[in-house]
Structure formats: C-alpha cells, structure tokens
Write a protein that holds these residues in place. Structure first.
Motif, mmCIF file in Angstrom:
data_model
loop_
_atom_site.group_PDB
_atom_site.id
_atom_site.type_symbol
_atom_site.label_atom_id
_atom_site.label_comp_id
_atom_site.label_asym_id
_atom_site.label_seq_id
_atom_site.Cartn_x
_atom_site.Cartn_y
_atom_site.Cartn_z
ATOM 1 N N LYS A 1 0.874 -1.178 0.000
ATOM 2 C CA LYS A 1 0.000 0.000 0.000
ATOM 3 C C LYS A 1 0.912 1.229 0.000
ATOM 4 N N PHE A 2 0.422 2.339 -0.535
ATOM 5 C CA PHE A 2 1.230 3.546 -0.670
ATOM 6 C C PHE A 2 0.584 4.708 0.079
ATOM 7 N N PRO A 3 0.754 4.785 1.410
ATOM 8 C CA PRO A 3 0.174 5.901 2.149
ATOM 9 C C PRO A 3 0.843 7.243 1.834
ATOM 10 N N VAL A 4 2.080 7.220 1.376
ATOM 11 C CA VAL A 4 2.798 8.448 0.998
ATOM 12 C C VAL A 4 3.511 8.184 -0.319
ATOM 13 N N ARG A 5 3.226 9.046 -1.292
ATOM 14 C CA ARG A 5 3.889 8.927 -2.591
ATOM 15 C C ARG A 5 4.038 10.332 -3.146
ATOM 16 N N ALA A 6 5.239 10.882 -3.041
ATOM 17 C CA ALA A 6 5.525 12.260 -3.462
ATOM 18 C C ALA A 6 4.758 13.232 -2.574
ATOM 19 N N GLY A 7 4.192 14.271 -3.126
ATOM 20 C CA GLY A 7 3.470 15.257 -2.321
ATOM 21 C C GLY A 7 4.383 16.317 -1.736
ATOM 22 N N ARG A 8 3.767 17.248 -1.048
ATOM 23 C CA ARG A 8 4.513 18.343 -0.425
ATOM 24 C C ARG A 8 5.372 17.810 0.717
ATOM 25 N N TYR A 9 6.505 18.440 0.914
ATOM 26 C CA TYR A 9 7.378 18.062 2.023
ATOM 27 C C TYR A 9 8.248 19.241 2.418
ATOM 28 N N GLU A 10 8.816 19.133 3.578
ATOM 29 C CA GLU A 10 9.738 20.136 4.110
ATOM 30 C C GLU A 10 10.895 19.371 4.715
ATOM 31 N N ASN A 11 12.104 19.833 4.502
ATOM 32 C CA ASN A 11 13.269 19.178 5.095
ATOM 33 C C ASN A 11 14.059 20.180 5.932
ATOM 34 N N PRO A 12 13.567 20.497 7.135
ATOM 35 C CA PRO A 12 14.169 21.542 7.957
ATOM 36 C C PRO A 12 15.553 21.198 8.507
ATOM 37 N N GLU A 13 15.956 19.952 8.437
ATOM 38 C CA GLU A 13 17.271 19.590 8.992
ATOM 39 C C GLU A 13 18.270 19.191 7.916
ATOM 40 N N GLY A 14 18.014 19.586 6.681
ATOM 41 C CA GLY A 14 18.957 19.316 5.612
ATOM 42 C C GLY A 14 18.335 18.496 4.499
ATOM 43 N N PRO A 15 19.038 18.395 3.377
ATOM 44 C CA PRO A 15 18.518 17.711 2.201
ATOM 45 C C PRO A 15 18.158 16.250 2.462
ATOM 46 N N THR A 16 17.035 15.843 1.904
ATOM 47 C CA THR A 16 16.595 14.449 2.033
ATOM 48 C C THR A 16 16.269 13.828 0.693
ATOM 49 N N GLY A 17 16.357 14.564 -0.365
ATOM 50 C CA GLY A 17 15.955 14.079 -1.678
ATOM 51 C C GLY A 17 14.722 14.833 -2.135
ATOM 52 N N ASN A 18 14.297 14.571 -3.358
ATOM 53 C CA ASN A 18 13.169 15.327 -3.886
ATOM 54 C C ASN A 18 11.934 14.466 -4.139
ATOM 55 N N ARG A 19 11.965 13.206 -3.795
ATOM 56 C CA ARG A 19 10.790 12.339 -3.925
ATOM 57 C C ARG A 19 10.795 11.365 -2.763
ATOM 58 N N HIS A 20 9.681 11.272 -2.088
ATOM 59 C CA HIS A 20 9.580 10.409 -0.919
ATOM 60 C C HIS A 20 8.411 9.450 -1.110
ATOM 61 N N VAL A 21 8.658 8.178 -0.858
ATOM 62 C CA VAL A 21 7.622 7.164 -1.016
ATOM 63 C C VAL A 21 7.662 6.255 0.203
ATOM 64 N N LEU A 22 6.502 6.054 0.802
ATOM 65 C CA LEU A 22 6.359 5.110 1.901
ATOM 66 C C LEU A 22 5.513 3.959 1.381
ATOM 67 N N VAL A 23 6.075 2.768 1.422
ATOM 68 C CA VAL A 23 5.361 1.577 0.980
ATOM 69 C C VAL A 23 5.055 0.757 2.224
ATOM 70 N N GLU A 24 3.795 0.461 2.438
ATOM 71 C CA GLU A 24 3.363 -0.252 3.641
ATOM 72 C C GLU A 24 2.996 -1.695 3.288
ATOM 73 N N PHE A 25 3.434 -2.617 4.129
ATOM 74 C CA PHE A 25 3.106 -4.033 3.991
ATOM 75 C C PHE A 25 2.441 -4.508 5.277
ATOM 76 N N ASP A 26 1.795 -5.652 5.226
ATOM 77 C CA ASP A 26 1.126 -6.198 6.416
ATOM 78 C C ASP A 26 2.090 -6.550 7.528
ATOM 79 N N SER A 27 3.356 -6.820 7.170
ATOM 80 C CA SER A 27 4.347 -7.168 8.188
ATOM 81 C C SER A 27 5.748 -6.845 7.675
ATOM 82 N N TYR A 28 6.669 -6.772 8.603
ATOM 83 C CA TYR A 28 8.078 -6.570 8.269
ATOM 84 C C TYR A 28 8.566 -7.712 7.378
#
Length: 72
Positions: free
Chosen positions: A12-39
């Motif tokens: 599942k993709f609860p986060v895929r791109a979208g607005r972001y802020e990196n107040p503690e330094g560069p983190t990249g320009n695209r962020h994706v969180l992929v969720e699974f039922d388990s580790y």
C-alpha cells in the motif's frame, strides 16, 4: 515494473511524493512510503525475483536511500 511484486505482496502507498519540508537538511526530492502487512512481508517482497528484476530500472535511473523498517 515493480507493480507485479507490489501487488503480489500486498503493498500500500500511504505516501507517494506530495509536499514536504526538510528543515534539517537535504533528504531528496521524492519520498515514497510503501506499507506491507508485516516486516517479513516487506523483506520477502524486496528479495523476490519480481522486485529484484524491477529494481534494476530504479537503480539505473536514480539514486536514493532505501530502508525497510518495522512499525509499531
């Protein structure tokens, strides 16, 4: 190319791109969180032949940070 592996392992993709802020330094320009039922399911997906084939495209076309984290 990764759609086959992600569908097979129930990603599942609860986060895929979208607005972001990196107040503690560069983190990249695209962020994706992929969720699974388990580790274990996430690790299984990552090591699957389907994802390993698809990841060749990502690795050839981009740089980034990739981590598998167990949630609470």
């Amino acid at each position: 190319a990764n759609a086959v592996a992600f569908a097979k392992y129930g990603a599942k993709f609860p986060v895929r791109a979208g607005r972001y802020e990196n107040p503690e330094g560069p983190t990249g320009n695209r962020h994706v969180l992929v969720e699974f039922d388990s580790y274990d399911k996430a690790v299984e997906c990552y090591h699957s032949p389907e994802y390993q084939q698809a990841s060749k495209f990502r690795l050839a076309a981009s740089t980034g940070h990739f981590v598998i984290v167990e949630g609470a």
